[in-house]
Design a protein around this motif. Structure first.
Motif, PDB file in Angstrom:
ATOM      1  N   GLN A   9       0.823  -1.211   0.000  1.00 39.08           N
ATOM      2  CA  GLN A   9       0.000   0.000   0.000  1.00 39.08           C
ATOM      3  C   GLN A   9       0.856   1.260   0.000  1.00 39.08           C
ATOM      4  OE1 GLN A   9      -2.785  -0.149   3.248  1.00 39.08           O
ATOM      5  NE2 GLN A   9      -4.113  -1.605   2.215  1.00 39.08           N
ATOM      6  N   GLU A  10       1.915   1.266   0.810  1.00 36.02           N
ATOM      7  CA  GLU A  10       2.786   2.437   0.878  1.00 36.02           C
ATOM      8  C   GLU A  10       3.510   2.642  -0.455  1.00 36.02           C
ATOM      9  OE1 GLU A  10       4.693   5.755   2.849  1.00 36.02           O
ATOM     10  OE2 GLU A  10       2.829   4.661   3.146  1.00 36.02           O
ATOM     11  N   ALA A  12       2.542   1.657  -3.421  1.00 39.50           N
ATOM     12  CA  ALA A  12       1.547   2.099  -4.411  1.00 39.50           C
ATOM     13  C   ALA A  12       1.225   3.580  -4.215  1.00 39.50           C
ATOM     14  CB  ALA A  12       0.285   1.257  -4.306  1.00 39.50           C
ATOM     15  N   LYS A  13       1.091   4.002  -2.969  1.00 39.35           N
ATOM     16  CA  LYS A  13       0.794   5.412  -2.673  1.00 39.35           C
ATOM     17  C   LYS A  13       1.922   6.307  -3.170  1.00 39.35           C
ATOM     18  CE  LYS A  13       1.651   7.279   1.315  1.00 39.35           C
ATOM     19  NZ  LYS A  13       1.693   7.606   2.745  1.00 39.35           N
ATOM     20  N   LEU A  14       3.152   5.929  -2.854  1.00 38.29           N
ATOM     21  CA  LEU A  14       4.299   6.741  -3.265  1.00 38.29           C
ATOM     22  C   LEU A  14       4.460   6.749  -4.782  1.00 38.29           C
ATOM     23  CD1 LEU A  14       6.818   5.710  -0.469  1.00 38.29           C
ATOM     24  CD2 LEU A  14       5.688   7.930  -0.727  1.00 38.29           C
ATOM     25  N   ASP A  16       2.095   6.439  -6.918  1.00 37.05           N
ATOM     26  CA  ASP A  16       1.012   7.278  -7.426  1.00 37.05           C
ATOM     27  C   ASP A  16       1.389   8.758  -7.318  1.00 37.05           C
ATOM     28  OD1 ASP A  16      -1.674   7.642  -8.457  1.00 37.05           O
ATOM     29  OD2 ASP A  16      -2.195   8.372  -6.447  1.00 37.05           O
ATOM     30  N   ILE A  17       2.004   9.122  -6.203  1.00 37.34           N
ATOM     31  CA  ILE A  17       2.431  10.515  -5.999  1.00 37.34           C
ATOM     32  C   ILE A  17       3.459  10.909  -7.057  1.00 37.34           C
ATOM     33  CG2 ILE A  17       3.718  12.032  -4.436  1.00 37.34           C
ATOM     34  CD1 ILE A  17       2.324  10.515  -2.108  1.00 37.34           C
TER      35      ILE A  17
END
Length: 109
Positions: A9-10, A12-14, A16-17
């Protein structure tokens, strides 16, 4: 949540950013994104353990005797490393934003 889930999740979040960042910069920071996700996942596990043990062991008969828990030391090291990585990534994002604004201003020159 499992460590592998937190990592995924982390990451994927990064990612995406950084999706709109220049591809060469994105490639440059790929390892930092993975390291940040790893540290976040590791600290999730350490934090669960520290909720049970606490960050400091206190001697049962002499409260003045205290000893830091090794997990607490590692947690703090990880937090510091994570913080440095996030600051580095943020500076790259801000540089990317400034570069884009400069490009937009060239249209008016």
């Amino acid at each position: 949540m499992e460590k592998s889930e937190v990592y995924s999740q982390e990451l994927a979040k990064l990612q995406d950013i950084f999706a709109d960042v220049d591809p060469s910069k994105a490639q440059l920071v790929e390892g930092l994104l993975e390291d940040a996700a790893f540290l976040k996942a590791e600290n999730t596990v350490l934090k669960k353990a520290l909720k049970i043990t606490g960050m400091v062991k206190i001697h049962p008969t002499n409260p003045d005797l205290q000893k830091p828990v090794e997990a607490a030391r590692q947690y703090l090291k990880n937090v510091n490393s994570y913080s440095v990585i996030i600051k580095t990534l943020n500076s790259i994002l801000n540089k990317n934003i400034i570069d884009e604004e400069d490009d937009d201003m060239k249209e008016f020159e």
